[in-house]
Design a protein around this motif. Sequence first.
Motif, mmCIF file in Angstrom:
data_model
loop_
_atom_site.group_PDB
_atom_site.id
_atom_site.type_symbol
_atom_site.label_atom_id
_atom_site.label_comp_id
_atom_site.label_asym_id
_atom_site.label_seq_id
_atom_site.Cartn_x
_atom_site.Cartn_y
_atom_site.Cartn_z
ATOM 1 N N UNK A 321 -25.201 5.283 -4.927
ATOM 2 C CA UNK A 321 -24.806 6.436 -5.754
ATOM 3 C C UNK A 321 -24.444 7.544 -4.343
ATOM 4 N N UNK A 322 -23.436 8.222 -4.712
ATOM 5 C CA UNK A 322 -23.097 9.222 -3.358
ATOM 6 C C UNK A 322 -23.901 10.482 -3.696
ATOM 7 N N UNK A 323 -24.008 11.602 -2.869
ATOM 8 C CA UNK A 323 -24.888 12.790 -3.047
ATOM 9 C C UNK A 323 -24.501 13.248 -4.427
ATOM 10 N N UNK A 324 -23.287 13.486 -4.520
ATOM 11 C CA UNK A 324 -22.766 14.255 -5.825
ATOM 12 C C UNK A 324 -23.601 13.496 -7.215
ATOM 13 N N UNK A 325 -23.284 12.097 -6.935
ATOM 14 C CA UNK A 325 -23.887 11.429 -8.287
ATOM 15 C C UNK A 325 -25.327 11.525 -8.391
ATOM 16 N N UNK A 326 -26.089 11.658 -7.067
ATOM 17 C CA UNK A 326 -27.507 11.702 -7.176
ATOM 18 C C UNK A 326 -27.752 13.158 -7.627
ATOM 19 N N UNK A 327 -27.254 14.257 -7.289
ATOM 20 C CA UNK A 327 -27.592 15.641 -7.796
ATOM 21 C C UNK A 327 -27.032 15.837 -9.305
ATOM 22 N N UNK A 328 -26.241 14.798 -9.883
ATOM 23 C CA UNK A 328 -25.809 15.305 -11.079
ATOM 24 C C UNK A 328 -26.851 14.428 -12.092
ATOM 25 N N UNK A 329 -27.325 13.168 -11.346
ATOM 26 C CA UNK A 329 -28.195 12.624 -12.242
ATOM 27 C C UNK A 329 -29.507 12.762 -11.929
ATOM 28 N N UNK A 330 -29.963 13.888 -11.359
ATOM 29 C CA UNK A 330 -31.401 14.152 -11.254
ATOM 30 C C UNK A 330 -32.093 14.715 -12.262
ATOM 31 N N UNK A 331 -33.412 14.492 -12.332
ATOM 32 C CA UNK A 331 -34.159 15.242 -13.286
ATOM 33 C C UNK A 331 -34.793 16.343 -13.122
#
Length: 574
Positions: A321-331
């Motif tokens: 995952x990219x940083x953007x994807x990590x931030x979007x999918x964070x709980x």
Amino acid sequence: MSATTYGAWSLLPLILAIGVAIKTRKAIIGLFLGVWSGGAIYRYFDGVDLAASLFSGVGLPSYEPLNIVVGIIIAGFWGSIDALQWISESVGESVFNMQIILLVLFLGSAIAMIWKLGGTLAAAEKVTEYVDSKRKAGLAAWLMGIGLFFDDYANAAIVGTTMKDISDELNMSREKLSYIVDSTAAPVSTLALSSWVAFQMSMINTGYEATDIPASEVPSSFLIFIKSIPFNMYSILAIVMVGIIVVTQRDFGAMLSAEHRARETGKVNGEKAQPMQDIKGELGEPIEGAPRMLRTFFVPVLVLLGVVTVGAIITGYEPGRTLREILINANYIFTIVVGSFAMVGSTWYYAYFYDYMSVGESVDTSVKGFKIMLTPLTILVLAWTIGSVVEQLGTGEYVATYATMVLTPETLPIVVLLIGSFMAFTMGDSWAVMAVLTPIAVPLAWELTASHTMVAVVVGATFSGAIFGDHSSPVAPTTVLAATFTGADLIDHVRTQVYYALTVVAVSTVLLLTWGYGSPIWGRSIWAAVALLLVGSVLLTGIVYFLSGWDARRKNISATVTNHETHSLEAGDD
């Protein structure tokens, strides 16, 4: 049963809840009556059928009028059982709701500890050396709200807690601070990288799944989200409106009266206000003799932010995952709960390290912090429940059935905006509205135009309606929490904010209509929507100047904070 089963009666629980809350200034009573009436309506037909069965069972003739009267009585008792069941389920069946309850309790504990340690007063004294005017305080709250875009609840908690005592020192009304906090928190969360964006993208996918478009031809949900941003006009212009109000220092409607009261009398809350929390009243003065250190305020806040940041990366991480994807999918909700717990821990550390409080005293203070939050928590639970009631009665579906009878590509965004506004106002849940309306609006837009741009338009309109309804409703959690963390009266907050919310949604409606009917000139151009947003910002500025001047003349007071008048507002001046 379908929505048509209850018809216009499905509107009654909301009308009762809002009406009683505003009339009595007792939100809890209004909400409970709304829930109970919803249960009675839900069981009406069962009650009538049961009454007829009881009469026939004992050999008595069955008369329709008598069946109805007895059925209503039965439905009232039966509905109360359903009401209690729904209240229990609003907490017990939702992990999200339970997390919000923990978050509110932990934040209440942290707020109480920081107050007793003198951190709140230390921060207020220090910041007022630089923030020495209402304009600067408003700008600070506004910019903080924009910066804390990752979650609306944490946004309201941090900005409200940080700025409350500072704004009090400057005689800013609690209604004004609540407006700044509330009208920044949710709008910015729906536009920037946050848990909201992940949810909204999933709703876009769900909407496309309801169309007949082959999966290989469905565009990226992120791309549609980006395209929808200029059409999420209410959220964008709500943030702009806060900036205009703060910079110009002009108000109108009930807010003008509230600001005049605070400026002339020093009363940041109204005479009849019932603040959602009263830290000083509940906890007393800070610890006597304890030096007021800034660290006891800012370190716990930084601990919260630090844990949320690290937690977002941990909960959102997956290989590749990219940083953007990590931030979007964070709980985010879970990480904020953990962060608020760590925040409490940091206050306990300072209490123990500087020998301000024993462990037992820290426990007692934390428990008092829990108690401060009992009223807002009760309102939150009942607000979640009223959302379940209107869902059971099909209120949104009932309204949508009539609103979608006449649709054209030009009117579709407006119809979606209005339906979303009403649903969010009744349910008090922006996410629920997005979940229900987006999968309906996307296929409608595709059927009417076969245009992905038009899909983005209705997606933006859906999000706008959800946020506007949220801002206008006293049963919306973000509205409750904004009033809670700024120490405002809930009804006063809604009553003063609604003037601005209605102004922004009216301008947004005009802009969407202009974009739709102007398509022969600019087609379905996204850049035309961007240009219209600039026009809308100018229009809002003009409206603020006009209405503030007109309202000030009507009330015989100043439209700005630069002049000081002695006129005393009458009860009906709003």
